[in-house]
Design a protein around this motif. Structure first.
Motif, PDB file in Angstrom:
ATOM      1  N   ILE A   1      13.441 102.278  39.936  1.00  0.00           N
ATOM      2  CA  ILE A   1      11.688 101.259  39.474  1.00  0.00           C
ATOM      3  C   ILE A   1      10.624 102.303  40.639  1.00  0.00           C
ATOM      4  CG2 ILE A   1      10.031  99.442  40.453  1.00  0.00           C
ATOM      5  CD1 ILE A   1      12.867  97.871  40.074  1.00  0.00           C
ATOM      6  N   TYR A   2       9.376 102.752  40.222  1.00  0.00           N
ATOM      7  CA  TYR A   2       8.501 103.286  40.104  1.00  0.00           C
ATOM      8  C   TYR A   2       7.296 102.757  40.841  1.00  0.00           C
ATOM      9  CZ  TYR A   2      11.410 107.250  40.416  1.00  0.00           C
ATOM     10  OH  TYR A   2      12.749 107.959  40.948  1.00  0.00           O
ATOM     11  N   MET A   3       6.588 102.841  41.788  1.00  0.00           N
ATOM     12  CA  MET A   3       4.369 102.035  42.071  1.00  0.00           C
ATOM     13  C   MET A   3       3.907 103.672  41.944  1.00  0.00           C
ATOM     14  SD  MET A   3       2.951 100.497  45.513  1.00  0.00           S
ATOM     15  CE  MET A   3       3.944 101.627  46.660  1.00  0.00           C
ATOM     16  N   ILE A   4       3.165 103.212  40.864  1.00  0.00           N
ATOM     17  CA  ILE A   4       1.811 104.545  40.955  1.00  0.00           C
ATOM     18  C   ILE A   4       1.090 103.664  40.956  1.00  0.00           C
ATOM     19  CG2 ILE A   4       1.124 106.907  39.617  1.00  0.00           C
ATOM     20  CD1 ILE A   4       3.998 106.804  37.969  1.00  0.00           C
TER      21      ILE A   4
ATOM     22  N   HIS B   1      11.905  99.660  45.685  1.00  0.00           N
ATOM     23  CA  HIS B   1      11.429 100.542  44.516  1.00  0.00           C
ATOM     24  C   HIS B   1      10.731 101.890  45.794  1.00  0.00           C
ATOM     25  CE1 HIS B   1       7.903  98.441  46.302  1.00  0.00           C
ATOM     26  NE2 HIS B   1       7.381  99.139  46.159  1.00  0.00           N
ATOM     27  N   PHE B   2      10.612 102.837  44.871  1.00  0.00           N
ATOM     28  CA  PHE B   2      10.212 103.984  45.225  1.00  0.00           C
ATOM     29  C   PHE B   2       8.726 104.264  44.429  1.00  0.00           C
ATOM     30  CE2 PHE B   2      14.909 104.047  43.520  1.00  0.00           C
ATOM     31  CZ  PHE B   2      14.955 105.665  44.447  1.00  0.00           C
ATOM     32  N   SER B   3       8.484 105.282  45.334  1.00  0.00           N
ATOM     33  CA  SER B   3       7.056 105.637  44.815  1.00  0.00           C
ATOM     34  C   SER B   3       6.632 106.611  44.292  1.00  0.00           C
ATOM     35  CB  SER B   3       5.583 106.095  46.301  1.00  0.00           C
ATOM     36  OG  SER B   3       4.644 106.293  45.810  1.00  0.00           O
ATOM     37  N   GLY B   4       5.549 106.813  43.412  1.00  0.00           N
ATOM     38  CA  GLY B   4       5.400 108.176  41.986  1.00  0.00           C
ATOM     39  C   GLY B   4       4.739 108.680  42.680  1.00  0.00           C
ATOM     40  N   ASP B   5       3.627 108.201  43.743  1.00  0.00           N
ATOM     41  CA  ASP B   5       2.608 108.971  43.659  1.00  0.00           C
ATOM     42  C   ASP B   5       2.812 109.894  44.722  1.00  0.00           C
ATOM     43  OD1 ASP B   5       0.675 106.411  42.843  1.00  0.00           O
ATOM     44  OD2 ASP B   5       1.233 105.516  44.467  1.00  0.00           O
TER      45      ASP B   5
ATOM     46  N   ARG C   1       9.115  92.971  42.259  1.00  0.00           N
ATOM     47  CA  ARG C   1       9.126  94.454  42.868  1.00  0.00           C
ATOM     48  C   ARG C   1       9.680  94.744  44.192  1.00  0.00           C
ATOM     49  NH1 ARG C   1       4.751  97.920  42.102  1.00  0.00           N
ATOM     50  NH2 ARG C   1       3.766  97.697  43.981  1.00  0.00           N
ATOM     51  N   GLY C   2       8.942  93.897  44.748  1.00  0.00           N
ATOM     52  CA  GLY C   2      10.044  93.394  46.713  1.00  0.00           C
ATOM     53  C   GLY C   2       9.557  95.152  47.495  1.00  0.00           C
ATOM     54  N   PRO C   3      10.074  95.332  48.489  1.00  0.00           N
ATOM     55  CA  PRO C   3       9.470  96.221  49.458  1.00  0.00           C
ATOM     56  C   PRO C   3       9.682  98.001  49.440  1.00  0.00           C
ATOM     57  CG  PRO C   3      11.825  96.133  50.244  1.00  0.00           C
ATOM     58  CD  PRO C   3      11.555  95.127  48.578  1.00  0.00           C
ATOM     59  N   LEU C   4       9.198  99.137  49.581  1.00  0.00           N
ATOM     60  CA  LEU C   4       9.088 100.279  48.848  1.00  0.00           C
ATOM     61  C   LEU C   4       9.897 100.658  50.292  1.00  0.00           C
ATOM     62  CD1 LEU C   4       7.751 102.877  47.804  1.00  0.00           C
ATOM     63  CD2 LEU C   4       6.852 103.393  50.263  1.00  0.00           C
ATOM     64  N   CYS C   5      11.298 101.531  49.516  1.00  0.00           N
ATOM     65  CA  CYS C   5      12.345 101.565  50.556  1.00  0.00           C
ATOM     66  C   CYS C   5      13.461 103.094  49.959  1.00  0.00           C
ATOM     67  CB  CYS C   5      13.434 100.398  49.996  1.00  0.00           C
ATOM     68  SG  CYS C   5      14.290  99.520  48.493  1.00  0.00           S
ATOM     69  N   ASP C   6      12.740 103.277  48.650  1.00  0.00           N
ATOM     70  CA  ASP C   6      13.585 104.263  48.453  1.00  0.00           C
ATOM     71  C   ASP C   6      15.046 104.570  48.127  1.00  0.00           C
ATOM     72  OD1 ASP C   6      11.621 105.717  48.598  1.00  0.00           O
ATOM     73  OD2 ASP C   6      11.355 106.482  50.942  1.00  0.00           O
ATOM     74  N   ARG C   7      15.357 103.556  46.993  1.00  0.00           N
ATOM     75  CA  ARG C   7      16.600 102.985  47.061  1.00  0.00           C
ATOM     76  C   ARG C   7      16.073 102.622  44.972  1.00  0.00           C
ATOM     77  NH1 ARG C   7      17.727  99.767  50.921  1.00  0.00           N
ATOM     78  NH2 ARG C   7      17.214  97.623  49.564  1.00  0.00           N
TER      79      ARG C   7
END
Length: 251
Positions: A199-202, A173-177, A153-159
């Motif tokens: 891709i969303y991380m929650i 990926h993006f954050s969904g939190d 999934r890699g880095p949190l980059c909002d892309r």
């Protein structure tokens, strides 16, 4: 390997979304997985195996419904910083070697295989970290992820993930939190306009389920929206990555 300017999605799909949930929380098998199934959706649950061990049968049922149990390590190691006060120094990624990291992830995979029977899965970078070691000992996780997993999934980059420069070992990926449904929908639609993959991380769903969480009502709206869009492929991260690997679309 062939270059592609756009992903070749399944017929009728204009893009993809993967919902990923971290840390093997009880709310995931108690409420999240059933809600997803009610809407015909499947997701990735990134499970650090110490948490999974609290109720392996519940996670076995989640996997049997078609969700991915992604590898999220055994001990949830991270690069220690002031905001990671909870992290035991024994699991500071700055002290890890490639051999130690690989051995721990292989061990986690063995445990996950005993639960779901799968031999291929994706990796959810703990704390979104993409390196181990420090200074002269720093080492990118990308070649290690490439060796062990179908994708990282890699880095949190909002892309949005696009075919241009795709790196399956560090997707981004993006954050969904703490996000609103309206903001998430706008973001998803922007990604779909480019034929991409969001891709969303929650973490938690609802206060008290985790220090990081999405409001249950916002989450319900998100799942309902995705379930109602037949032209969006909402699928586990490993499934989408395997689809792209079959096309030999990778950097």
């Amino acid at each position: 390997m062939r270059n592609m300017n756009a992903f070749d999605w399944p017929e009728g799909k204009r893009g993809a979304v993967s919902l990923t949930y971290d840390d093997a929380l009880p709310v995931h098998y108690e409420r999240v997985a059933p809600l997803l199934e009610d809407h015909g959706l499947r997701a990735t649950f990134y499970t650090n195996v110490l948490s999974l061990g609290a109720n392996p049968e519940a996670w076995r049922q989640v996997a049997a419904c078609g969700h991915e149990l992604g590898n999220h390590s055994i001990f949830h190691p991270c690069r220690k910083s002031p905001r990671h006060g909870w992290l035991d120094e024994a699991y500071d990624l700055k002290t890890y070697t490639p051999r130690r990291w690989t051995d721990e992830m292989r061990a986690a995979d063995i445990v996950l295989n005993l639960v779901d029977g799968r031999t291929e899965r994706s990796f959810g970078n703990t704390c979104c970290n993409t390196e181990i070691g420090d200074g002269e000992t720093a080492h990118s996780l990308e070649p290690l992820i490439e060796e062990l997993f179908v994708a990282g999934r890699g880095p949190l980059c909002d892309r949005t993930v696009t075919a241009d420069g795709l790196n399956l070992a560090a997707l981004g990926h993006f954050s969904g939190d703490a996000r609103s449904f309206e903001a998430l929908r706008e973001e998803i639609e922007a990604g779909l306009a480019s034929g991409g993959w969001n891709i969303y991380m929650i973490h938690g769903v609802g206060e008290g389920t985790h220090g990081l969480f999405i409001d249950p009502e916002e989450h319900r709206k998100l799942v309902g929206y995705l379930g109602g869009q037949i032209d969006i492929w909402t699928a586990p991260l490993a499934d989408v990555a395997s689809h792209l690997r079959a096309q030999d679309v990778r950097a």
